[in-house]
Design a protein around this motif. Structure first.
Motif, short mmCIF file in Angstrom:
data_model
loop_
_atom_site.label_atom_id
_atom_site.label_comp_id
_atom_site.label_asym_id
_atom_site.label_seq_id
_atom_site.Cartn_x
_atom_site.Cartn_y
_atom_site.Cartn_z
N GLN A 133 -10.45 5.16 1.83
CA GLN A 133 -9.61 4.48 0.85
C GLN A 133 -9.42 3.01 1.23
OE1 GLN A 133 -6.25 3.16 0.75
NE2 GLN A 133 -6.73 2.65 -1.39
N TRP A 151 0.83 -1.21 0.00
CA TRP A 151 0.00 0.00 0.00
C TRP A 151 0.86 1.25 0.00
CZ3 TRP A 151 -0.93 3.97 3.68
CH2 TRP A 151 -2.01 4.80 3.35
N VAL A 162 1.33 4.45 -2.75
CA VAL A 162 1.24 5.88 -2.44
C VAL A 162 2.50 6.60 -2.88
CG1 VAL A 162 1.04 7.57 -0.58
CG2 VAL A 162 -0.29 5.46 -0.47
N SER A 197 -8.66 7.68 -3.99
CA SER A 197 -7.46 7.09 -4.57
C SER A 197 -6.46 6.72 -3.47
CB SER A 197 -6.80 8.07 -5.54
OG SER A 197 -6.26 9.18 -4.85
N THR A 198 -5.59 5.79 -3.81
CA THR A 198 -4.54 5.38 -2.85
C THR A 198 -3.68 6.57 -2.46
OG1 THR A 198 -4.50 3.17 -3.83
CG2 THR A 198 -2.59 3.82 -2.51
N PRO A 243 -11.99 1.23 -1.73
CA PRO A 243 -10.83 1.67 -2.51
C PRO A 243 -11.16 2.53 -3.73
CG PRO A 243 -10.60 -0.62 -1.86
CD PRO A 243 -11.98 -0.21 -1.49
#
Length: 301
Positions: A259, A59, A63, A267-268, A263
């Motif tokens: 998120q 994750w 990002v 957005s991430t 999801p």
């Protein structure tokens, strides 16, 4: 008989002030211990979850790559803001903090506040470069594999804000100084994510490191007895700082939670940025709580 009443009243007033001032060092010690008991476990948890698990690495790498290293390149303003935090500007900040303390003739406070900034910078460097490691658990994304936790920019900026709160007199000056420096510290952490320099957990642990050193500083001043209670009206103006920080913390945390839960909705990248902003704002609120109603260095000179 008439002369006894004013004398008795005078001594009664002195005794009341002494009783009001007595709990201040104890309160400082208690707050310092509480802040440490919160900051340390949270920092350890952030490291274990974000760095030592494959899901956390996956994750955070997403990002990181969507920031300055990916499709959302950093703006010139972001790069300029990050570039202002150098060894030279750190030295200027430490000198400024110490100078305020010396001018106020609060010499222990000056040493403790300035030392907390230096200690934070050194601790961030040692933790990131020597003590903490980053196992390779997420392969194939092209993200940097070296350890980047904690963020030195976030830690130093937040520690400068904490030191400024400590050395600034309680009253109208502390909110006036605290507003800009806390906003700057939160922005520095967010900018590292925008620029793709750091992952969200780097910012979170950097902020927690600064909170921990500030807690140690308050604890030390409380042990030394260099704390007194501020007058209630001296501390009222800081409420104007609490609302925007609380709103930012709530919005940032909400973006990160959305998120994670939905999801496609957030957005991430924005989830990670929200987490960094929430961390900075929450740390700012913790620093305000740590210093609320207390005047530091009162035992000097």
């Amino acid at each position: 008989m008439n002369g006894e009443a004013p004398t008795r009243s005078r001594w009664t007033g002195v005794a009341a002030v002494s009783r009001a001032a007595a709990p201040a060092p104890r309160s400082a010690r208690l707050r310092g211990r509480c802040a440490l008991s919160v900051a340390l476990p949270l920092a350890v948890a952030a490291y274990l979850i974000a760095v030592r698990t494959s899901g956390g690495q996956r994750w955070e790498n997403a990002v990181l790559l969507s920031g300055g290293g990916g499709r959302l390149g950093p703006t010139a303003a972001v790069e300029h803001a990050l570039g202002t935090l150098t060894a030279g500007s750190l030295g200027v900040a430490v000198v400024a903090v110490v100078t305020v303390g010396v001018i106020r003739r609060r010499y222990l406070l000056a040493a403790v506040a300035g030392g907390s900034v230096v200690a934070t910078a050194l601790a961030a460097r040692i933790l990131k470069g020597t003590l903490l490691t980053r196992p390779l658990l997420d392969i194939g994304h092209g993200a940097p594999v070296h350890n980047s936790l904690p963020s030195g920019h976030s830690a130093i900026a937040m520690s400068v804000a904490a030191a400024a709160l400590l050395v600034t007199p309680a009253g109208r000056w502390r909110p006036l100084v605290g507003g800009p420096v806390l906003a700057w510290a939160v922005a520095m952490g967010a900018c590292t994510v925008v620029a793709g320099w750091h992952r969200p957990s780097d910012v979170v642990t950097g902020n927690l490191l600064a909170l921990g050193t500030a807690a140690l500083a308050v604890l030390l001043l409380g042990v030394a007895g260099h704390v007194r209670a501020a007058r209630p009206r001296e501390d009222g103006r800081r409420r104007v700082l609490v609302v925007p920080l609380a709103v930012l913390a709530a919005v940032g945390a909400g973006a990160a939670l959305l998120q994670a839960g939905v999801p496609g909705l957030v957005s991430t990248y924005h989830g990670g940025l929200g987490l960094a902003c929430a961390s900075g704002a929450s740390t700012g609120l913790a620093l305000l709580a740590l210093t609320r109603g207390l005047s530091f260095g009162a035992g000097d000179g």
